[in-house]
Write an enzyme that holds these catalytic residues in place. Structure first.
Site, PDB file in Angstrom:
ATOM      1  N   TYR A 172      15.518 -69.464  13.062  1.00  0.00           N
ATOM      2  CA  TYR A 172      16.743 -68.686  13.220  1.00  0.00           C
ATOM      3  C   TYR A 172      16.827 -68.097  14.618  1.00  0.00           C
ATOM      4  O   TYR A 172      15.832 -67.981  15.338  1.00  0.00           O
ATOM      5  CB  TYR A 172      16.805 -67.563  12.184  1.00  0.00           C
ATOM      6  CG  TYR A 172      15.731 -66.520  12.369  1.00  0.00           C
ATOM      7  CD1 TYR A 172      15.922 -65.412  13.186  1.00  0.00           C
ATOM      8  CD2 TYR A 172      14.507 -66.655  11.717  1.00  0.00           C
ATOM      9  CE1 TYR A 172      14.936 -64.466  13.373  1.00  0.00           C
ATOM     10  CE2 TYR A 172      13.503 -65.718  11.894  1.00  0.00           C
ATOM     11  CZ  TYR A 172      13.718 -64.622  12.721  1.00  0.00           C
ATOM     12  OH  TYR A 172      12.724 -63.699  12.897  1.00  0.00           O
ATOM     13  N   PHE A 182      18.479 -60.162  19.441  1.00  0.00           N
ATOM     14  CA  PHE A 182      17.542 -59.149  18.954  1.00  0.00           C
ATOM     15  C   PHE A 182      16.321 -59.772  18.281  1.00  0.00           C
ATOM     16  O   PHE A 182      15.296 -59.117  18.132  1.00  0.00           O
ATOM     17  CB  PHE A 182      18.219 -58.161  18.000  1.00  0.00           C
ATOM     18  CG  PHE A 182      18.870 -58.795  16.802  1.00  0.00           C
ATOM     19  CD1 PHE A 182      18.134 -59.182  15.705  1.00  0.00           C
ATOM     20  CD2 PHE A 182      20.238 -58.995  16.786  1.00  0.00           C
ATOM     21  CE1 PHE A 182      18.733 -59.759  14.602  1.00  0.00           C
ATOM     22  CE2 PHE A 182      20.859 -59.569  15.691  1.00  0.00           C
ATOM     23  CZ  PHE A 182      20.101 -59.955  14.592  1.00  0.00           C
ATOM     24  N   ASP A 183      16.403 -61.028  17.884  1.00  0.00           N
ATOM     25  CA  ASP A 183      15.245 -61.687  17.264  1.00  0.00           C
ATOM     26  C   ASP A 183      15.512 -63.185  17.221  1.00  0.00           C
ATOM     27  O   ASP A 183      16.655 -63.615  17.027  1.00  0.00           O
ATOM     28  CB  ASP A 183      15.023 -61.152  15.852  1.00  0.00           C
ATOM     29  CG  ASP A 183      13.662 -61.561  15.283  1.00  0.00           C
ATOM     30  OD1 ASP A 183      12.808 -62.028  16.070  1.00  0.00           O
ATOM     31  OD2 ASP A 183      13.450 -61.402  14.067  1.00  0.00           O
ATOM     32  N   ILE A 200      18.016 -59.705   4.076  1.00  0.00           N
ATOM     33  CA  ILE A 200      19.305 -59.027   3.949  1.00  0.00           C
ATOM     34  C   ILE A 200      20.245 -59.845   3.056  1.00  0.00           C
ATOM     35  O   ILE A 200      20.100 -61.060   2.920  1.00  0.00           O
ATOM     36  CB  ILE A 200      19.948 -58.772   5.326  1.00  0.00           C
ATOM     37  CG1 ILE A 200      20.148 -60.075   6.094  1.00  0.00           C
ATOM     38  CG2 ILE A 200      19.121 -57.783   6.133  1.00  0.00           C
ATOM     39  CD1 ILE A 200      20.877 -59.894   7.428  1.00  0.00           C
ATOM     40  N   TYR A 226      22.305 -54.561   7.599  1.00  0.00           N
ATOM     41  CA  TYR A 226      21.488 -53.350   7.445  1.00  0.00           C
ATOM     42  C   TYR A 226      22.320 -52.119   7.116  1.00  0.00           C
ATOM     43  O   TYR A 226      21.802 -50.999   7.115  1.00  0.00           O
ATOM     44  CB  TYR A 226      20.656 -53.112   8.712  1.00  0.00           C
ATOM     45  CG  TYR A 226      19.640 -54.200   8.944  1.00  0.00           C
ATOM     46  CD1 TYR A 226      18.453 -54.227   8.223  1.00  0.00           C
ATOM     47  CD2 TYR A 226      19.879 -55.223   9.857  1.00  0.00           C
ATOM     48  CE1 TYR A 226      17.522 -55.237   8.412  1.00  0.00           C
ATOM     49  CE2 TYR A 226      18.956 -56.235  10.057  1.00  0.00           C
ATOM     50  CZ  TYR A 226      17.777 -56.234   9.331  1.00  0.00           C
ATOM     51  OH  TYR A 226      16.860 -57.239   9.518  1.00  0.00           O
ATOM     52  N   PHE A 243      23.833 -65.107  13.121  1.00  0.00           N
ATOM     53  CA  PHE A 243      22.592 -65.876  13.071  1.00  0.00           C
ATOM     54  C   PHE A 243      22.890 -67.368  13.072  1.00  0.00           C
ATOM     55  O   PHE A 243      23.816 -67.819  12.385  1.00  0.00           O
ATOM     56  CB  PHE A 243      21.803 -65.594  11.788  1.00  0.00           C
ATOM     57  CG  PHE A 243      21.149 -64.255  11.717  1.00  0.00           C
ATOM     58  CD1 PHE A 243      19.870 -64.055  12.214  1.00  0.00           C
ATOM     59  CD2 PHE A 243      21.809 -63.186  11.119  1.00  0.00           C
ATOM     60  CE1 PHE A 243      19.252 -62.820  12.126  1.00  0.00           C
ATOM     61  CE2 PHE A 243      21.202 -61.947  11.023  1.00  0.00           C
ATOM     62  CZ  PHE A 243      19.912 -61.764  11.527  1.00  0.00           C
TER      63      PHE A 243
END
Length: 252
Positions: A172, A182-183, A200, A226, A243
């Site tokens: 991902y 962010f990731d 999530i 979130y 994503f």
């Protein structure tokens, strides 16, 4: 969430910095006069800040606490602090003199201030996310589910679809709606394994719709991400998330 206790402790510790700083000496730098020139004089340079002389370990601790406290305020988005009031209040509190706030009232005011600040920031982030998703759903190829999840199929696999209780392996790449990463397991070069119902809500829903081998782009409203809380320093509260997800396999 703003860490109230940590900030209050930092504010108390700053008292050591204020008290100690008053007892330290400064070094006065001397400079050679500039040679005379016939050209028009240049604009005077800004005077450099004279560094503190740290004579003891406690001097160093005081200076370090000052830097840490200032950075803590900056990281929370606080600017414009009245340092004169701050230092006078700290010194008064350390001497046991009367201060404007009692400790209880100070804690209540700090909590209220940062709660209001977070709500104001959250409202901006939420509005930006909602506008992004409202425009995004109009694009050709974007599907919106009943929950509000949006997805775009990049590649369709021919494997089975996982159930909520399955464990899967995925790659991902996650960003905010403005493109800030962010990731990313893709950037790390390491796929990740986790239970479908352990992530999530937007992921849990999407994964159960994806055949193994598929790659989708997900656009997730904050309610399915979130929610009203931040997720670390990179994901503000109320953030809609984007994503790219590739479902590699179902782990047996």
């Amino acid at each position: 969430m703003y860490k109230l206790e940590k900030t209050i402790l930092a504010a108390l510790l700053l008292g050591a910095f204020v008290t100690t700083e008053g007892n330290t000496q400064t070094i006065k730098k001397t400079t050679k006069p500039a040679p005379a020139v016939k050209k028009a004089p240049a604009a005077p340079a800004k005077a450099a800040t004279t560094p503190l002389v740290l004579k003891t370990q406690m001097d160093s601790l005081s200076a370090a606490i000052g830097v840490s406290f200032a950075n803590s305020l900056s990281s929370q988005g606080v600017s414009g602090i009245n340092t004169e009031i701050l230092t006078k209040t700290i010194n008064a509190a350390l001497k046991g003199s009367k201060t404007t706030f009692s400790p209880e009232d100070a804690n209540a005011f700090i909590g209220s201030y940062f709660q209001k600040m977070m709500e104001e920031k959250g409202a901006v982030v939420r509005t930006e996310g909602e506008k992004f998703l409202a425009e995004n759903k109009k694009r050709t190829g974007v599907t919106t589910t009943e929950s509000g999840l949006q997805y775009e199929v990049i590649k369709t696999g021919d494997g089975p679809k996982p159930s909520a209780t399955d464990k899967v392996k995925t790659h991902y790449h996650g960003t905010l709606t403005n493109g800030t990463v962010f990731d990313s397991s893709v950037d790390r070069g390491e796929p990740v394994e986790f239970p479908v119902n352990g992530v999530i809500k937007g992921w849990t829903e999407a994964l159960q719709l994806m055949p193994v081998g598929s790659k989708w782009k997900l656009y997730i409203p904050y309610q399915l991400a979130y929610g009203e809380r931040a997720a670390g320093p990179q994901i503000p509260a109320y953030s809609a998330l984007v994503f790219e997800v590739e479902l590699l396999e179902i782990i047996k």
